[in-house]
Design a protein around this motif. Structure first.
Motif, PDB file in Angstrom:
ATOM      1  N   VAL A  72     -28.779 -40.621  11.224  1.00 21.17           N
ATOM      2  CA  VAL A  72     -29.620 -39.506  11.685  1.00 21.17           C
ATOM      3  C   VAL A  72     -29.188 -38.204  11.024  1.00 21.17           C
ATOM      4  CG1 VAL A  72     -30.175 -38.100  13.716  1.00 21.17           C
ATOM      5  CG2 VAL A  72     -30.283 -40.582  13.857  1.00 21.17           C
ATOM      6  N   ILE A  73     -27.892 -37.961  10.958  1.00 25.87           N
ATOM      7  CA  ILE A  73     -27.396 -36.730  10.321  1.00 25.87           C
ATOM      8  C   ILE A  73     -27.749 -36.726   8.838  1.00 25.87           C
ATOM      9  CG2 ILE A  73     -25.338 -35.398   9.719  1.00 25.87           C
ATOM     10  CD1 ILE A  73     -24.115 -36.385  12.371  1.00 25.87           C
ATOM     11  N   ALA A  74     -27.567 -37.866   8.157  1.00 26.97           N
ATOM     12  CA  ALA A  74     -27.886 -37.947   6.732  1.00 26.97           C
ATOM     13  C   ALA A  74     -29.378 -37.721   6.484  1.00 26.97           C
ATOM     14  CB  ALA A  74     -27.443 -39.291   6.161  1.00 26.97           C
ATOM     15  N   LEU A  75     -30.219 -38.275   7.356  1.00 23.32           N
ATOM     16  CA  LEU A  75     -31.661 -38.048   7.220  1.00 23.32           C
ATOM     17  C   LEU A  75     -32.017 -36.581   7.430  1.00 23.32           C
ATOM     18  CD1 LEU A  75     -33.165 -41.200   8.969  1.00 23.32           C
ATOM     19  CD2 LEU A  75     -33.444 -40.537   6.572  1.00 23.32           C
ATOM     20  N   LEU A  76     -31.384 -35.938   8.414  1.00 19.82           N
ATOM     21  CA  LEU A  76     -31.615 -34.506   8.636  1.00 19.82           C
ATOM     22  C   LEU A  76     -31.231 -33.697   7.398  1.00 19.82           C
ATOM     23  CD1 LEU A  76     -30.350 -34.020  12.290  1.00 19.82           C
ATOM     24  CD2 LEU A  76     -32.688 -33.722  11.465  1.00 19.82           C
ATOM     25  N   ILE A  77     -30.082 -34.003   6.842  1.00 16.57           N
ATOM     26  CA  ILE A  77     -29.624 -33.290   5.645  1.00 16.57           C
ATOM     27  C   ILE A  77     -30.615 -33.498   4.507  1.00 16.57           C
ATOM     28  CG2 ILE A  77     -27.849 -33.190   3.853  1.00 16.57           C
ATOM     29  CD1 ILE A  77     -25.820 -33.974   6.082  1.00 16.57           C
ATOM     30  N   PHE A  78     -31.012 -34.745   4.286  1.00 14.85           N
ATOM     31  CA  PHE A  78     -31.945 -35.049   3.198  1.00 14.85           C
ATOM     32  C   PHE A  78     -33.262 -34.310   3.373  1.00 14.85           C
ATOM     33  CE2 PHE A  78     -35.497 -37.583   1.581  1.00 14.85           C
ATOM     34  CZ  PHE A  78     -35.222 -37.505   0.226  1.00 14.85           C
ATOM     35  N   VAL A  79     -33.817 -34.329   4.582  1.00  9.20           N
ATOM     36  CA  VAL A  79     -35.093 -33.655   4.830  1.00  9.20           C
ATOM     37  C   VAL A  79     -34.948 -32.147   4.621  1.00  9.20           C
ATOM     38  CG1 VAL A  79     -36.718 -33.062   6.673  1.00  9.20           C
ATOM     39  CG2 VAL A  79     -36.054 -35.435   6.323  1.00  9.20           C
ATOM     40  N   MET A  80     -33.846 -31.581   5.119  1.00 10.16           N
ATOM     41  CA  MET A  80     -33.636 -30.135   4.966  1.00 10.16           C
ATOM     42  C   MET A  80     -33.479 -29.738   3.498  1.00 10.16           C
ATOM     43  SD  MET A  80     -31.107 -29.471   8.179  1.00 10.16           S
ATOM     44  CE  MET A  80     -30.961 -27.712   7.968  1.00 10.16           C
ATOM     45  N   VAL A  81     -32.828 -30.584   2.723  1.00 12.50           N
ATOM     46  CA  VAL A  81     -32.639 -30.293   1.299  1.00 12.50           C
ATOM     47  C   VAL A  81     -33.930 -30.546   0.528  1.00 12.50           C
ATOM     48  CG1 VAL A  81     -31.443 -31.098  -0.773  1.00 12.50           C
ATOM     49  CG2 VAL A  81     -30.144 -30.665   1.301  1.00 12.50           C
ATOM     50  N   ARG A  92     -30.713 -18.144   5.478  1.00 15.03           N
ATOM     51  CA  ARG A  92     -29.261 -18.290   5.617  1.00 15.03           C
ATOM     52  C   ARG A  92     -28.886 -19.325   6.679  1.00 15.03           C
ATOM     53  NH1 ARG A  92     -24.578 -15.441   4.506  1.00 15.03           N
ATOM     54  NH2 ARG A  92     -23.023 -15.469   6.161  1.00 15.03           N
ATOM     55  N   GLY A  93     -29.560 -19.303   7.813  1.00 16.14           N
ATOM     56  CA  GLY A  93     -29.276 -20.263   8.875  1.00 16.14           C
ATOM     57  C   GLY A  93     -29.575 -21.692   8.452  1.00 16.14           C
ATOM     58  N   HIS A  94     -30.673 -21.871   7.739  1.00 11.89           N
ATOM     59  CA  HIS A  94     -31.057 -23.187   7.227  1.00 11.89           C
ATOM     60  C   HIS A  94     -29.997 -23.693   6.250  1.00 11.89           C
ATOM     61  CE1 HIS A  94     -34.079 -26.266   6.084  1.00 11.89           C
ATOM     62  NE2 HIS A  94     -33.528 -26.151   4.887  1.00 11.89           N
ATOM     63  N   PHE A  95     -29.570 -22.823   5.362  1.00 12.22           N
ATOM     64  CA  PHE A  95     -28.581 -23.193   4.349  1.00 12.22           C
ATOM     65  C   PHE A  95     -27.251 -23.546   5.015  1.00 12.22           C
ATOM     66  CE2 PHE A  95     -25.489 -22.552   0.991  1.00 12.22           C
ATOM     67  CZ  PHE A  95     -26.109 -23.168  -0.078  1.00 12.22           C
ATOM     68  N   LEU A  96     -26.813 -22.725   5.956  1.00  9.04           N
ATOM     69  CA  LEU A  96     -25.552 -23.000   6.642  1.00  9.04           C
ATOM     70  C   LEU A  96     -25.649 -24.255   7.517  1.00  9.04           C
ATOM     71  CD1 LEU A  96     -24.370 -19.400   7.538  1.00  9.04           C
ATOM     72  CD2 LEU A  96     -23.548 -20.893   5.710  1.00  9.04           C
ATOM     73  N   ALA A  97     -26.840 -24.574   8.001  1.00  4.16           N
ATOM     74  CA  ALA A  97     -27.023 -25.811   8.755  1.00  4.16           C
ATOM     75  C   ALA A  97     -26.829 -27.026   7.848  1.00  4.16           C
ATOM     76  CB  ALA A  97     -28.408 -25.842   9.400  1.00  4.16           C
ATOM     77  N   ILE A  98     -27.284 -26.940   6.617  1.00  8.52           N
ATOM     78  CA  ILE A  98     -27.058 -28.025   5.654  1.00  8.52           C
ATOM     79  C   ILE A  98     -25.560 -28.226   5.440  1.00  8.52           C
ATOM     80  CG2 ILE A  98     -27.337 -28.740   3.244  1.00  8.52           C
ATOM     81  CD1 ILE A  98     -30.073 -27.280   3.297  1.00  8.52           C
TER      82      ILE A  98
END
Length: 113
Positions: A72-81, A92-98
């Motif tokens: 789930v975390i990896a999918l979140l990272i992939f979608v955000m990127v 900035r918040g989006h980037f720091l969340a990645i």
């Protein structure tokens, strides 16, 4: 099978280095955007993580809850990127969340036994 698992683990760590290193490089540059290293790192992490979750060991499998959490975390990272890759500037918040999710995913891998 152990050799295959070790190769997958090695490539998985390279994906982590690309994702975290690319994000730190962007953060230090002052221009928050998703660079190709971050995108490739997220893709490599996701694909090799799926490969590593396959039952390649002799009874020494990770807990299913740990695997689902990491997925789930990896999918979140992939979608955000992936969906931010063409923006000139990322919030900035989006980037720091990645970055934060990348570090949390590594912590889950290391500390969850």
């Amino acid at each position: 099978m152990e050799a295959l698992r070790l190769i997958l683990l090695y490539v998985h760590l390279i994906g982590f280095a690309l994702l975290l290193g690319g994000s730190i490089a962007q953060y230090v540059s002052g221009r928050l955007r998703v660079n190709p290293a971050m995108l490739w790192g997220a893709v490599i992490q996701l694909l090799t993580g799926i490969g590593l979750s396959a039952p390649l060991r002799d009874g020494d499998e990770p807990a299913p809850a740990k695997l689902v959490t990491k997925l789930v975390i990896a999918l979140l990272i992939f979608v955000m990127v992936f969906f931010s890759r063409k923006r000139d500037v990322v919030n900035r918040g989006h980037f720091l969340a990645i970055v934060g999710l990348t570090l949390v995913n590594a912590a889950v891998a290391v500390f969850w036994r």
